[in-house]
Design an enzyme around this catalytic site. Structure first.
Site, PDB file in Angstrom:
ATOM      1  N   TYR A 161      39.476  30.933  30.717  1.00  0.00           N
ATOM      2  CA  TYR A 161      39.006  30.119  29.898  1.00  0.00           C
ATOM      3  C   TYR A 161      39.599  29.922  28.522  1.00  0.00           C
ATOM      4  O   TYR A 161      39.299  29.187  27.577  1.00  0.00           O
ATOM      5  CB  TYR A 161      37.486  30.012  29.678  1.00  0.00           C
ATOM      6  CG  TYR A 161      36.715  29.589  30.883  1.00  0.00           C
ATOM      7  CD1 TYR A 161      37.474  29.859  32.277  1.00  0.00           C
ATOM      8  CD2 TYR A 161      35.465  28.801  30.877  1.00  0.00           C
ATOM      9  CE1 TYR A 161      36.773  29.642  33.404  1.00  0.00           C
ATOM     10  CE2 TYR A 161      34.927  28.393  31.737  1.00  0.00           C
ATOM     11  CZ  TYR A 161      35.471  28.832  33.138  1.00  0.00           C
ATOM     12  OH  TYR A 161      34.749  28.445  34.378  1.00  0.00           O
ATOM     13  N   LYS A 231      35.806  41.274  39.566  1.00  0.00           N
ATOM     14  CA  LYS A 231      36.555  41.350  40.621  1.00  0.00           C
ATOM     15  C   LYS A 231      37.684  42.345  40.534  1.00  0.00           C
ATOM     16  O   LYS A 231      38.708  41.958  40.885  1.00  0.00           O
ATOM     17  CB  LYS A 231      37.033  40.021  40.859  1.00  0.00           C
ATOM     18  CG  LYS A 231      36.812  39.124  42.106  1.00  0.00           C
ATOM     19  CD  LYS A 231      36.015  39.672  43.134  1.00  0.00           C
ATOM     20  CE  LYS A 231      36.927  39.305  44.462  1.00  0.00           C
ATOM     21  NZ  LYS A 231      36.387  39.942  45.487  1.00  0.00           N
ATOM     22  N   ASP A 288      31.852  38.648  44.213  1.00  0.00           N
ATOM     23  CA  ASP A 288      31.443  38.159  45.677  1.00  0.00           C
ATOM     24  C   ASP A 288      30.314  38.577  46.051  1.00  0.00           C
ATOM     25  O   ASP A 288      29.318  38.165  46.541  1.00  0.00           O
ATOM     26  CB  ASP A 288      32.727  38.113  46.316  1.00  0.00           C
ATOM     27  CG  ASP A 288      33.454  39.495  46.504  1.00  0.00           C
ATOM     28  OD1 ASP A 288      32.841  40.234  45.748  1.00  0.00           O
ATOM     29  OD2 ASP A 288      34.038  39.674  47.400  1.00  0.00           O
TER      30      ASP A 288
END
Ligand code: NAD
Length: 425
Positions: A161, A231, A288
């Site tokens: 971002y 992740k 996840d």
């Protein structure tokens, strides 16, 4: 300071900084608070929130002097077609330290950067904090929505971002591609033909200050656990490094009997870890898997700290579990600085129809009151909202899910909350 378009209220005082490094401010009983109404449904929900919050302040012996500042469409109307975020809006928020905003529209692929991202970066509001808890009476798709009582800390200034990206077809994107392939040795990784490229910076500074905030919050609010969500199994040098830096903070900056860095919990489902009694446990989880655990073992999670993109997805998903975007509040925090804002966007289809649910913006104001040290006003806001919803008085988004609910417009719903503030105070 004098402004061109901003009207400074004739009463009220400035919030002053006491110790910027330690996030300490001094709050008068009658602070001036800048407010951006925002685009789309912002025009409906912001004035409603302003009234409710004003009333709660008044009921606890205080007064908020609101100062309208402009961004998005309201800025273009006043300052000219190409001014989305006027300097004086940023200056006013910097000067007054604490502000609240409604949603701002960012068209997909617009010629300008997201105003929300620009505000967070310019003001260095590095932590986006979203408490997600169940309000009695709110319809939820979950069997036991009341098990959700989580606070998410989303890193707000970096990751994908950061806005470092290049458009397909430009000379710059070709230059970056060539550099990555030829200088960095990643040939055969990117397909031939048109390409867009973005960069994902994750820094030690950005990661550590975010995790520190989350741990401090857990300590101050008697929470049991901080989960670092990343992740790192795939993006080892960015997401994985976020996790390592975060665990370093837990391990090195706090005594073990206060904060306990859980070893290797990331890789084992049922980790039996011997945690010192009363210590906040800091653990890592993969993003996840976390989305799954959040639904299946909701009550096991407490405070989450995450890089920007994970935080964006996870906090919206958590919001859905307790009844959706219309009620999910948020706040952006920097050093001795806060900007409250609802999680939802400008929902243009519902704009200007006195339909939208102002709860998220009202509860964002509750977070702001908490930051000001006005715990009693914050509790009053929450109790009055809960009382209103549990009596079946709701806006259209919740009414269609509640049997026998009474559908109210934005303004009428805010008035019902105000009545409850009067009753409860
Ligand atoms: P959105 O949150 O505006 O709307 C999604 C859907 O959620 C709406 O169609 C509506 O059905 C529902 N909804 C959201 N808020 C509601 C409320 N208060 N009351 C009742 N229903 C509500 O998301 P979007 O459609 O993806 O985005 C629209 C615009 O908002 C985009 O330009 C986006 O960039 C912007 N946005 C801004 C912010 C922000 O200012 N912080 C956050 C998210 C999106």
């Amino acid at each position: 300071m004098s402004y061109d378009e901003i009207e400074v209220p004739d009463s009220g005082q400035k919030i002053e900084v006491v110790d910027e490094e330690n996030d300490e401010i001094s709050v008068p009983e009658d602070p001036i608070i800048p407010i951006i109404h925002g685009d789309g449904i912002g025009k409906d929900v912001a004035p409603a929130a302003q009234k409710v919050l004003g009333k709660a302040a008044e009921a606890t012996g205080r007064n908020v002097s609101w100062m309208r500042v402009y961004a998005g469409q309201s800025a273009r109307d006043r300052y000219g077609e190409d001014v989305n975020l006027p300097d004086e809006t940023v200056e006013a928020i910097k000067e007054h330290r604490v502000a609240i905003k409604g949603p701002l529209t960012t068209p997909v692929g617009a010629g300008y950067r997201s105003l929300n991202v620009a505000l967070r970066q310019t003001l260095d509001l590095f932590a986006n904090v979203r408490p997600t808890y169940y309000l009695d009476g709110v319809p939820s798709p979950m069997k036991a929505p009341e098990e959700m009582d989580m606070v998410t800390f989303r890193e707000n200034t970096e990751d994908v971002y950061a806005g470092i990206e290049w458009e397909q077809g430009t000379e710059e994107v070709e230059q970056v591609k060539e550099f990555v392939e030829e200088e960095m040795g990643f040939d055969d990784v990117m397909h031939d033909g048109p390409i867009g490229i973005g960069i994902k910076p994750i820094t030690e500074k950005g990661s550590k200050r975010l995790v520190r905030r989350a741990i401090d919050y857990a300590l101050e609010h008697d929470r049991d656990k901080v989960t670092l969500v990343h992740k790192g199994n795939i993006m080892k040098f960015t997401e994985g490094q976020f996790g390592s830096w975060g665990m370093e903070v837990a391990d090195e900056e706090y005594p073990d009997d206060e904060v306990f860095a859980a070893p290797d919990s990331l890789w084992e489902e049922e980790d039996e870890v011997d945690i010192p009694e009363d210590a906040v446990m800091v653990e890592e989880r993969l993003a996840d898997a976390m989305l799954q655990w959040m639904q299946l073992r909701t009550d096991e999670f407490d405070v989450l700290a995450m890089p920007n993109l994970n935080g964006d997805y996870l906090s919206d998903a958590a919001g859905a579990q307790i009844g959706g975007l219309g009620i999910a509040p948020g706040g952006n925090f920097g050093k001795a600085r806060m900007l409250a804002e609802p999680v939802h966007g400008s929902a243009p289809k519902r704009a200007g129809q006195n339909m939208a649910n102002p709860t998220a913006m009202i509860l964002s104001g509750r977070l702001m009151f908490d930051y000001l040290g006005w715990g009693d006003a914050a509790d009053l806001v929450r109790d009055a909202v809960e009382e209103t919803i549990s009596s079946g008085k709701v806006t259209y988004d919740l009414e269609r899910q509640i049997e026998g609910g009474e559908k109210l417009g934005t303004t009428e719903y805010a008035e019902a909350i105000i009545e409850n503030i009067e009753k409860l105070s």
